[in-house]
Design a protein around this motif. Structure first.
Motif, mmCIF file in Angstrom:
data_model
loop_
_atom_site.group_PDB
_atom_site.id
_atom_site.type_symbol
_atom_site.label_atom_id
_atom_site.label_comp_id
_atom_site.label_asym_id
_atom_site.label_seq_id
_atom_site.Cartn_x
_atom_site.Cartn_y
_atom_site.Cartn_z
ATOM 1 N N THR A 47 0.826 -1.215 0.000
ATOM 2 C CA THR A 47 0.000 0.000 0.000
ATOM 3 C C THR A 47 0.856 1.259 0.000
ATOM 4 N N LEU A 48 1.865 1.312 0.869
ATOM 5 C CA LEU A 48 2.724 2.496 0.897
ATOM 6 C C LEU A 48 3.563 2.596 -0.371
ATOM 7 N N GLY A 49 4.008 1.461 -0.886
ATOM 8 C CA GLY A 49 4.768 1.483 -2.140
ATOM 9 C C GLY A 49 3.936 2.004 -3.295
ATOM 10 N N THR A 50 2.685 1.565 -3.373
ATOM 11 C CA THR A 50 1.790 2.053 -4.415
ATOM 12 C C THR A 50 1.492 3.539 -4.228
ATOM 13 N N MET A 51 1.321 3.960 -2.971
ATOM 14 C CA MET A 51 1.084 5.376 -2.693
ATOM 15 C C MET A 51 2.244 6.236 -3.172
ATOM 16 N N VAL A 52 3.462 5.820 -2.865
ATOM 17 C CA VAL A 52 4.647 6.565 -3.298
ATOM 18 C C VAL A 52 4.716 6.616 -4.818
ATOM 19 N N LEU A 53 4.462 5.483 -5.457
ATOM 20 C CA LEU A 53 4.520 5.419 -6.919
ATOM 21 C C LEU A 53 3.489 6.345 -7.553
ATOM 22 N N LEU A 54 2.277 6.360 -7.013
ATOM 23 C CA LEU A 54 1.225 7.212 -7.566
ATOM 24 C C LEU A 54 1.560 8.694 -7.395
ATOM 25 N N MET A 55 2.019 9.062 -6.206
ATOM 26 C CA MET A 55 2.350 10.469 -5.967
ATOM 27 C C MET A 55 3.475 10.934 -6.874
ATOM 28 N N LEU A 56 4.484 10.102 -7.049
ATOM 29 C CA LEU A 56 5.616 10.478 -7.895
ATOM 30 C C LEU A 56 5.218 10.496 -9.371
ATOM 31 N N ALA A 57 4.596 9.399 -9.838
ATOM 32 C CA ALA A 57 4.281 9.285 -11.266
ATOM 33 C C ALA A 57 3.274 10.344 -11.700
ATOM 34 N N ILE A 58 2.193 10.494 -10.950
ATOM 35 C CA ILE A 58 1.160 11.444 -11.355
ATOM 36 C C ILE A 58 1.628 12.880 -11.127
ATOM 37 N N GLY A 59 2.269 13.139 -9.985
ATOM 38 C CA GLY A 59 2.745 14.490 -9.706
ATOM 39 C C GLY A 59 3.750 14.969 -10.737
ATOM 40 N N LEU A 60 4.727 14.124 -11.050
ATOM 41 C CA LEU A 60 5.738 14.511 -12.042
ATOM 42 C C LEU A 60 5.157 14.504 -13.445
ATOM 43 N N ILE A 91 -6.446 6.644 -1.510
ATOM 44 C CA ILE A 91 -7.087 5.327 -1.501
ATOM 45 C C ILE A 91 -6.156 4.294 -0.879
ATOM 46 N N CYS A 92 -4.857 4.401 -1.168
ATOM 47 C CA CYS A 92 -3.881 3.492 -0.564
ATOM 48 C C CYS A 92 -3.810 3.697 0.942
ATOM 49 N N VAL A 93 -3.831 4.940 1.377
ATOM 50 C CA VAL A 93 -3.767 5.236 2.809
ATOM 51 C C VAL A 93 -5.019 4.731 3.515
ATOM 52 N N ILE A 94 -6.170 4.900 2.883
ATOM 53 C CA ILE A 94 -7.423 4.392 3.449
ATOM 54 C C ILE A 94 -7.346 2.882 3.640
ATOM 55 N N THR A 95 -6.860 2.199 2.628
ATOM 56 C CA THR A 95 -6.763 0.739 2.704
ATOM 57 C C THR A 95 -5.842 0.299 3.833
ATOM 58 N N LEU A 96 -4.682 0.909 3.931
ATOM 59 C CA LEU A 96 -3.745 0.537 4.990
ATOM 60 C C LEU A 96 -4.314 0.865 6.358
ATOM 61 N N GLY A 97 -4.988 2.010 6.493
ATOM 62 C CA GLY A 97 -5.561 2.378 7.779
ATOM 63 C C GLY A 97 -6.577 1.358 8.264
ATOM 64 N N VAL A 98 -7.433 0.905 7.356
ATOM 65 C CA VAL A 98 -8.423 -0.109 7.730
ATOM 66 C C VAL A 98 -7.745 -1.418 8.099
ATOM 67 N N LEU A 99 -6.802 -1.871 7.274
ATOM 68 C CA LEU A 99 -6.154 -3.163 7.500
ATOM 69 C C LEU A 99 -5.317 -3.181 8.773
ATOM 70 N N LEU A 133 2.523 8.261 12.481
ATOM 71 C CA LEU A 133 3.908 8.688 12.259
ATOM 72 C C LEU A 133 4.495 8.056 10.997
ATOM 73 N N LEU A 134 4.150 6.801 10.734
ATOM 74 C CA LEU A 134 4.670 6.137 9.537
ATOM 75 C C LEU A 134 4.148 6.810 8.270
ATOM 76 N N VAL A 135 2.834 6.993 8.179
ATOM 77 C CA VAL A 135 2.250 7.589 6.978
ATOM 78 C C VAL A 135 2.679 9.049 6.841
ATOM 79 N N PHE A 136 2.709 9.775 7.942
ATOM 80 C CA PHE A 136 3.110 11.179 7.887
ATOM 81 C C PHE A 136 4.545 11.314 7.377
ATOM 82 N N THR A 137 5.449 10.497 7.874
ATOM 83 C CA THR A 137 6.853 10.594 7.468
ATOM 84 C C THR A 137 7.041 10.261 6.000
#
Length: 278
Positions: A47-60, A91-99, A133-137
């Motif tokens: 989930t965090l890996g996908t979140m990072v990939l989405l933020m980087l790929a879409i943002g850039l 969406i990735c953060v939501i999924t991880l938060g629930v799990l 703290l994990l998600v924020f960092t």
């Protein structure tokens, strides 16, 4: 004749003394336990890996398109472009938060957790602190990288310090709080698929419902749904002025609204965790 003196029976467990020092458990022990859990399961990496990939790929990618088309944002900075990667990443953060909590109910691991730490409030507090703290960092680092690249790639006004703070610290706090809200919903629902569905509805349903409110009598409700929907709050976070209406939130107000909602949801999670059986 004098009776023999009986040999005294050693106290349980039969005179054995453990070399491990015995002490009362505290919040630090619960934090260590939850950190071990969250970093050792594959769902966190995915989930965090996908979140990072989405933020980087879409943002850039958005920055590259804006730069390639020769767009000039004028007096606006390029930092609001970070919204485009922040929305799918949520969406990735939501999924991880629930799990983070619902998966333990699904596997029955929650019984072991509460046996090792009978204080249910301490368990939920430790989960909330470690997750936040994990998600924020992670989000803060990625948001800063994306924001720096967007400013360098797009011809726009130089961002102010307040704009930098909202696009990095504010964005990281918003996603971390959204994940914390998802964790609270997971604790309330206790079912992974159900809690994720609820949170996806919270994320998207207000905008979808507002699109079909054509009647003039519903114009006030439609405007409220558009203004206070989660994606709209993300956009408002990047703006110092209300982006949709004169009375809507802007800047840090969006973060404070989400903070209040998350606090209420966590309060309900604490109350039900202590009153319901596992």
């Amino acid at each position: 004749m004098t009776a023999p003196t009986p040999t005294p029976t050693p106290p349980p467990p039969y005179g054995y003394v453990s070399p491990i020092p015995v002490r009362r458990a505290h919040l630090g022990d619960a934090l260590a336990s939850e950190w071990t859990k969250i970093r050792s399961v594959r769902s966190t990496v995915w989930t965090l890996g996908t979140m990072v990939l989405l933020m980087l790929a879409i943002g850039l990618g958005v920055a590259a398109i804006a730069s390639g088309e020769g767009g000039n944002m004028g007096e606006e900075s390029a930092l609001p472009l970070g919204f485009f990667g922040m929305l799918p990443a949520s969406i990735c953060v939501i999924t991880l938060g629930v799990l983070t909590i619902s998966s333990e109910y699904g596997t029955g691991m929650i019984r072991t957790t509460l046996t090792a730490c009978p204080s249910r409030a301490r368990v939920l507090t430790a989960k909330a602190i470690v997750f936040f703290l994990l998600v924020f960092t992670v989000t803060l680092v990625v948001a800063f990288v994306v924001a720096t690249a967007q400013v360098a790639m797009v011809e726009a006004a130089e961002p102010t310090g307040a704009e930098w703070a909202r696009a990095t610290v504010g964005a990281a706090g918003f996603l971390a709080l959204l994940g914390l809200l998802s964790m609270a919903v997971g604790a309330l629902v206790r079912h992974s698929a159900g809690a994720i569905t609820v949170m996806i509805g919270v994320l998207l349903l207000p905008l979808v419902a507002g699109m079909f409110m054509f009647a003039s009598a519903l114009s006030g409700l439609r405007e409220a749904l558009f203004t206070y929907a989660v994606p709209s709050q993300m956009i408002a976070l990047y703006s110092a002025e209300p982006p949709f209406s004169d009375s809507g939130p802007a800047g840090w107000e969006a973060l404070f609204i989400l903070m209040g909602i998350t606090a209420v949801a966590l309060g309900g999670a604490y109350a039900l965790l202590n009153s319901r059986d596992v």
